[in-house]
Write a protein that holds these residues in place. Structure first.
Motif, PDB file in Angstrom:
ATOM      1  N   LEU A 250       0.849  -1.284   0.058  1.00 41.82           N
ATOM      2  CA  LEU A 250       0.031   0.120   0.054  1.00 41.82           C
ATOM      3  C   LEU A 250       0.900   1.283  -0.023  1.00 41.82           C
ATOM      4  N   ALA A 251       2.146   1.115   0.453  1.00 42.38           N
ATOM      5  CA  ALA A 251       2.966   2.308   0.713  1.00 42.38           C
ATOM      6  C   ALA A 251       3.374   2.543  -1.047  1.00 42.38           C
TER       7      ALA A 251
ATOM      8  N   LYS B 238       0.166   4.214  -2.551  1.00 39.17           N
ATOM      9  CA  LYS B 238       0.024   5.731  -2.577  1.00 39.17           C
ATOM     10  C   LYS B 238       1.165   6.514  -3.159  1.00 39.17           C
TER      11      LYS B 238
ATOM     12  N   ALA C  95      -6.633   3.538   0.921  1.00 36.02           N
ATOM     13  CA  ALA C  95      -5.187   4.137   0.561  1.00 36.02           C
ATOM     14  C   ALA C  95      -5.085   5.294  -0.558  1.00 36.02           C
TER      15      ALA C  95
ATOM     16  N   GLU D 295      -6.252   8.269   0.942  1.00 33.80           N
ATOM     17  CA  GLU D 295      -5.344   8.994   1.652  1.00 33.80           C
ATOM     18  C   GLU D 295      -4.087   9.541   1.114  1.00 33.80           C
TER      19      GLU D 295
ATOM     20  N   TYR E  57      -1.357  -7.354   3.131  1.00 36.35           N
ATOM     21  CA  TYR E  57      -1.199  -5.753   2.891  1.00 36.35           C
ATOM     22  C   TYR E  57      -0.051  -5.464   3.638  1.00 36.35           C
TER      23      TYR E  57
ATOM     24  N   GLU F 171       2.543  -0.639   5.267  1.00 34.27           N
ATOM     25  CA  GLU F 171       1.657   0.341   6.444  1.00 34.27           C
ATOM     26  C   GLU F 171       2.051  -0.010   7.617  1.00 34.27           C
ATOM     27  N   GLU F 172       1.968   1.321   8.345  1.00 33.08           N
ATOM     28  CA  GLU F 172       2.281   1.181  10.118  1.00 33.08           C
ATOM     29  C   GLU F 172       1.452  -0.098  10.637  1.00 33.08           C
TER      30      GLU F 172
END
Length: 388
Positions: free
Chosen positions: A17-18, A21, A55, A58, A378, A381-382
């Protein structure tokens, strides 16, 4: 429902997902003057619609785009805010639910306009609609000869308080083929059809025609809104347009499996259905527990690459429903070791484009067809990895 990843998996599609984004931000930079629609149809091209939609929002996407009404309604039911558009309607579709969910619903012909007006009248609500022009794709959309009637009747319904015409839009046929004559012809046709509608009194919130290749290479097509699909997932729309890295994009999906078996085999052993592969000598065979029921193309039989133990391998023989075999050439990984079918490519693994070439198809199909038996995990992500 997402949960923390603990138990080992037969196979998984890791969704970064990073990277997604970052791709959204890179694509927005290619069209800084236009709003951004994240196209998440077909379960976000196989990546998982709801996590990807969140995502993308965001990362700055103002719009979400879905093909079917059911997809769009699922997005809204999950609490996704902002504008959501869907464009593939059939007679008897859920117009009332779409109006209730405040969707932007595409109208390509008179039957659709009549149905959405009837639904709005019955509900006492105003429907948000976008008129789609067929500027040369020859698929969905209203042809130029029928456009005046559709515009006239849509404006009549708007004056009566049943609809609000929020957009005018179209779709390219060959934008992934740079210099194709249809691109300029469609763009001219779009301008003419938009000009006609606006001249009759339509005041759209957005005008849009740019898909992924349009967003990346045709700034004159950006208008008020761009609709990247495949590029958002880090895959180039075509080799002619350029490689993902040329545009600052990174593939989002990595498909992996754990070897189910490694065994020594003699020479002359027929492998998988039809014995289209026969071991040339003593060797080792690895069993990958993925097959065409998981979305692995049967056309990849004997041709598609993967990475096992740091080496590129090729599928040996036919892909079966649940599994395929790899000739390991005498190497001896153990059952449970990882096989990487495709990913970004920077670890030596093949890419979805490599699989597309090997299977005689396009990378869109490679990622979109990965089935529901393959969990999406996924990452990027944090809070660590989650599974859906």
């Amino acid at each position: 429902m997402n949960e923390n990843v603990t138990a080992p998996l037969r196979a998984r599609a890791e969704i970064d997902l990073a990277a997604l984004k970052a791709n959204v931000r890179a694509l927005r930079a290619h069209a800084p003057g236009a709003a951004f629609m994240a196209v998440v149809k077909a379960d976000a091209y196989g990546h998982g619609m709801l996590p990807v939609a969140r995502a993308a929002k965001e990362a700055g996407a103002e719009w979400l785009g879905a093909a079917t009404a059911e997809e769009a309604l699922e997005l809204r039911a999950a609490g996704l805010p902002g504008r959501i558009m869907c464009w593939l309607w059939v007679p008897g579709g859920p117009w009332r639910e779409g109006i209730e969910a405040d969707l932007d619903m595409s109208v390509s012909g008179m039957w659709a306009l009549r149905e959405v007006v009837d639904a709005a009248r019955a509900m006492g609500r105003v429907a948000r609609i976008q008129l789609k022009a067929d500027t040369g794709l020859g698929r969905n959309g209203c042809l130029p000869g029928d456009w005046p009637e559709l515009v006239r009747e849509a404006l009549k319904a708007q004056r009566a308080g049943f609809v609000n015409v929020t957009g005018l839009w179209s779709h390219f046929a060959c934008a992934d083929e740079p210099g194709h004559p249809s691109i300029a012809a469609q763009l001219t046709g779009f301008r003419e059809m938009v000009g006609y509608a606006e001249g009759e009194g339509v005041t759209p919130e957005v005008r849009h025609i740019a898909n992924s290749p349009g967003t990346l290479t045709l700034p004159e097509t950006h208008f008020d809104l761009v609709r990247p699909g495949i590029a958002m997932y880090g895959i180039s729309p075509s080799a002619e347009v350029g490689a993902p890295g040329d545009f600052g994009l990174r593939p989002v999906m990595t498909l992996k499996a754990n070897l189910a078996l490694v065994k020594h085999a003699p020479g002359g052993l027929g492998v998988s259905y039809g014995h289209h592969y026969v071991t040339p000598g003593e060797t080792t065979l690895g069993l990958v527990p993925l097959g065409y029921a998981d979305g692995i193309p049967r056309h990849a039989s004997g041709t598609a690459p993967l990475l096992i133990g740091g080496k590129r391998r090729t599928i040996a023989g036919r892909v079966a429903m649940d599994q395929f075999v790899v000739d390991l050439g005498g190497d001896e990984p153990t059952a449970g070791d990882e096989a990487v079918l495709f990913g970004p490519g920077d670890g030596g693994e093949p890419t979805a484009e490599d699989w597309a070439v090997a299977s005689g198809t396009i990378a869109y199909e490679i990622v979109t067809r990965i089935g529901s038996r393959v969990p999406r995990v996924y990452v990027g992500e944090e809070g660590g990895s989650t599974r859906a």
